[in-house]
Structures are given as structure tokens and as C-alpha cells.
Design a protein around this motif. Structure first.
Motif, PDB file in Angstrom:
ATOM      1  N   LEU A 102      56.488  91.464 -27.034  1.00 11.22           N
ATOM      2  CA  LEU A 102      56.671  90.519 -25.923  1.00 11.22           C
ATOM      3  C   LEU A 102      57.875  89.607 -26.163  1.00 11.22           C
ATOM      4  O   LEU A 102      58.582  89.240 -25.224  1.00 11.22           O
ATOM      5  N   ASN A 103      58.101  89.265 -27.434  1.00 16.10           N
ATOM      6  CA  ASN A 103      59.229  88.396 -27.753  1.00 16.10           C
ATOM      7  C   ASN A 103      60.568  89.033 -27.394  1.00 16.10           C
ATOM      8  O   ASN A 103      61.527  88.329 -27.093  1.00 16.10           O
ATOM      9  N   LYS A 104      60.636  90.349 -27.396  1.00 17.28           N
ATOM     10  CA  LYS A 104      61.886  91.019 -27.023  1.00 17.28           C
ATOM     11  C   LYS A 104      62.231  90.771 -25.550  1.00 17.28           C
ATOM     12  O   LYS A 104      63.383  90.905 -25.154  1.00 17.28           O
ATOM     13  N   PHE A 105      61.248  90.410 -24.744  1.00 14.25           N
ATOM     14  CA  PHE A 105      61.481  90.146 -23.330  1.00 14.25           C
ATOM     15  C   PHE A 105      61.428  88.660 -22.986  1.00 14.25           C
ATOM     16  O   PHE A 105      62.151  88.196 -22.111  1.00 14.25           O
ATOM     17  N   LEU A 106      60.563  87.907 -23.658  1.00 17.61           N
ATOM     18  CA  LEU A 106      60.342  86.508 -23.301  1.00 17.61           C
ATOM     19  C   LEU A 106      61.049  85.514 -24.221  1.00 17.61           C
ATOM     20  O   LEU A 106      61.128  84.332 -23.890  1.00 17.61           O
ATOM     21  N   ASN A 107      61.501  85.960 -25.372  1.00 17.33           N
ATOM     22  CA  ASN A 107      62.250  85.130 -26.333  1.00 17.33           C
ATOM     23  C   ASN A 107      61.563  83.797 -26.655  1.00 17.33           C
ATOM     24  O   ASN A 107      62.195  82.745 -26.592  1.00 17.33           O
ATOM     25  N   PHE A 108      60.282  83.823 -26.989  1.00 20.40           N
ATOM     26  CA  PHE A 108      59.582  82.593 -27.333  1.00 20.40           C
ATOM     27  C   PHE A 108      59.609  82.302 -28.828  1.00 20.40           C
ATOM     28  O   PHE A 108      59.231  81.219 -29.247  1.00 20.40           O
ATOM     29  N   ILE A 109      60.069  83.258 -29.650  1.00 23.55           N
ATOM     30  CA  ILE A 109      60.280  83.026 -31.075  1.00 23.55           C
ATOM     31  C   ILE A 109      61.792  83.068 -31.289  1.00 23.55           C
ATOM     32  O   ILE A 109      62.430  84.085 -30.999  1.00 23.55           O
ATOM     33  N   PRO A 110      62.371  81.974 -31.768  1.00 21.53           N
ATOM     34  CA  PRO A 110      63.824  81.974 -31.956  1.00 21.53           C
ATOM     35  C   PRO A 110      64.245  83.017 -33.000  1.00 21.53           C
ATOM     36  O   PRO A 110      63.567  83.212 -34.004  1.00 21.53           O
ATOM     37  N   ALA A 111      65.359  83.664 -32.727  1.00 15.71           N
ATOM     38  CA  ALA A 111      65.881  84.669 -33.654  1.00 15.71           C
ATOM     39  C   ALA A 111      66.370  83.975 -34.917  1.00 15.71           C
ATOM     40  O   ALA A 111      67.051  82.951 -34.845  1.00 15.71           O
ATOM     41  N   PRO A 112      66.036  84.531 -36.079  1.00 16.55           N
ATOM     42  CA  PRO A 112      66.513  83.929 -37.327  1.00 16.55           C
ATOM     43  C   PRO A 112      68.007  84.187 -37.515  1.00 16.55           C
ATOM     44  O   PRO A 112      68.578  85.091 -36.907  1.00 16.55           O
ATOM     45  N   GLU A 113      68.611  83.397 -38.351  1.00 18.61           N
ATOM     46  CA  GLU A 113      70.014  83.607 -38.704  1.00 18.61           C
ATOM     47  C   GLU A 113      70.088  84.855 -39.586  1.00 18.61           C
ATOM     48  O   GLU A 113      69.396  84.945 -40.596  1.00 18.61           O
ATOM     49  N   LEU A 114      70.895  85.815 -39.167  1.00 19.88           N
ATOM     50  CA  LEU A 114      70.994  87.079 -39.888  1.00 19.88           C
ATOM     51  C   LEU A 114      72.313  87.170 -40.627  1.00 19.88           C
ATOM     52  O   LEU A 114      73.315  86.593 -40.184  1.00 19.88           O
ATOM     53  N   LEU A 164      66.632  98.042 -27.548  1.00 14.73           N
ATOM     54  CA  LEU A 164      65.669  96.987 -27.882  1.00 14.73           C
ATOM     55  C   LEU A 164      64.553  96.889 -26.847  1.00 14.73           C
ATOM     56  O   LEU A 164      63.402  96.589 -27.193  1.00 14.73           O
ATOM     57  N   GLN A 165      64.864  97.177 -25.586  1.00 14.24           N
ATOM     58  CA  GLN A 165      63.831  97.152 -24.547  1.00 14.24           C
ATOM     59  C   GLN A 165      62.827  98.282 -24.752  1.00 14.24           C
ATOM     60  O   GLN A 165      61.625  98.080 -24.593  1.00 14.24           O
ATOM     61  N   VAL A 166      63.315  99.468 -25.097  1.00 14.49           N
ATOM     62  CA  VAL A 166      62.410 100.601 -25.347  1.00 14.49           C
ATOM     63  C   VAL A 166      61.521 100.298 -26.544  1.00 14.49           C
ATOM     64  O   VAL A 166      60.304 100.526 -26.509  1.00 14.49           O
ATOM     65  N   VAL A 167      62.116  99.770 -27.610  1.00 17.30           N
ATOM     66  CA  VAL A 167      61.315  99.410 -28.791  1.00 17.30           C
ATOM     67  C   VAL A 167      60.295  98.339 -28.419  1.00 17.30           C
ATOM     68  O   VAL A 167      59.131  98.414 -28.836  1.00 17.30           O
ATOM     69  N   GLY A 168      60.693  97.365 -27.622  1.00 23.46           N
ATOM     70  CA  GLY A 168      59.763  96.314 -27.187  1.00 23.46           C
ATOM     71  C   GLY A 168      58.600  96.871 -26.389  1.00 23.46           C
ATOM     72  O   GLY A 168      57.441  96.513 -26.620  1.00 23.46           O
ATOM     73  N   VAL A 169      58.885  97.762 -25.450  1.00 30.03           N
ATOM     74  CA  VAL A 169      57.815  98.386 -24.651  1.00 30.03           C
ATOM     75  C   VAL A 169      56.885  99.187 -25.559  1.00 30.03           C
ATOM     76  O   VAL A 169      55.650  99.108 -25.425  1.00 30.03           O
ATOM     77  N   LEU A 170      57.459  99.955 -26.485  1.00 34.85           N
ATOM     78  CA  LEU A 170      56.620 100.734 -27.408  1.00 34.85           C
ATOM     79  C   LEU A 170      55.752  99.820 -28.264  1.00 34.85           C
ATOM     80  O   LEU A 170      54.570 100.099 -28.477  1.00 34.85           O
ATOM     81  N   GLU A 171      56.324  98.731 -28.775  1.00 29.29           N
ATOM     82  CA  GLU A 171      55.539  97.793 -29.579  1.00 29.29           C
ATOM     83  C   GLU A 171      54.389  97.204 -28.760  1.00 29.29           C
ATOM     84  O   GLU A 171      53.259  97.085 -29.264  1.00 29.29           O
TER      85      GLU A 171
END
Length: 124
Positions: free
Chosen positions: A22-34, A52-59
């Protein structure tokens, strides 16, 4: 697969996948510094417009299957290459963030081991 341990592992994995999917679509967890290489890799995946959308849907779908206890053996097989790739991403590009990837891969492995009789016919 009916022990309390496997039940809790299935629920934990389901929640993890649902939240991060869900975070891949709603971005409620901030992305860490990579690190630079990891950020470049993620940017290239995002640029495709679909990976990333396909992976998000699969997850999300796998998480829901695990939480509802439906097609669990199938869900774990679909998750296997995803969890290996998450693990490899962190192993080679973001070693400080590997703990979550290890958790997902280990739980996936444990649950597949517990369901091994369902997979055995694939190897006959």
C-alpha cells in the motif's frame, strides 16, 4: 501449517506485505535515505512507470491471501522471487537496510518449508 507459530508468521508476513504494498501507492511511510547506487536503481525502476506498481499490487494481493488464509502455498511461491530480489537489493546496494529484507525472506522460507508437502509434486 496450523500451529500457532506458523499462524503468527503468516499473519506477520501478510501485514508486512500489505503495508509496504500500500505504501507504494499511498506513500505514508517516508522513503529512507539510500546510498547513491541504491537510489539510482530505485529511480530507474520508478522511471519505467510500471515495475514498482506491479510489485506493489503483487505485495498487496499476496498479503491479502496470507491474511485470509487463501491459496497460501501459491502466494508464497509468487512471493519467493520478490523476496529474493528485495534481499539481493539490500545485500548489494543498501546493506544497512537488510534487516527487513531478511525478515521477509526468512518468514517466506519458513512458511514454504511448513507447506513442503504441497510443493513436493512439483519435483516428481
Amino acid at each position: 501449517m496450523n500451529s500457532r507459530f506458523t499462524y503468527l508468521m503468516r499473519l506477520l508476513l501478510g501485514v508486512i506485505l500489505l503495508v509496504f504494498g500500500l505504501n507504494k501507492f499511498l506513500n505514508f511511510i517516508p522513503a529512507p535515505e539510500l546510498p547513491e547506487n541504491a537510489a539510482s536503481f530505485i529511480t530507474s525502476l520508478a522511471t519505467t512507470g510500471y515495475v514498482l506498481q506491479v510489485v506493489g499490487v503483487l505485495e498487496i494481493l499476496i498479503g491479502l491471501l496470507l491474511l485470509t488464509n487463501k491459496w497460501v502455498a501459491f502466494a508464497l511461491v509468487v512471493l519467493a522471487p520478490i523476496s529474493v530480489n528485495i534481499l539481493l537489493f539490500h545485500l548489494f546496494l543498501d546493506i544497512p537496510g537488510i534487516s527487513g529484507a531478511l525478515l521477509v525472506a526468512v518468514i517466506n522460507g519458513i512458511l514454504m518449508y511448513k507447506l513442503w508437502p504441497k510443493y513436493k509434486p512439483l519435483f516428481n
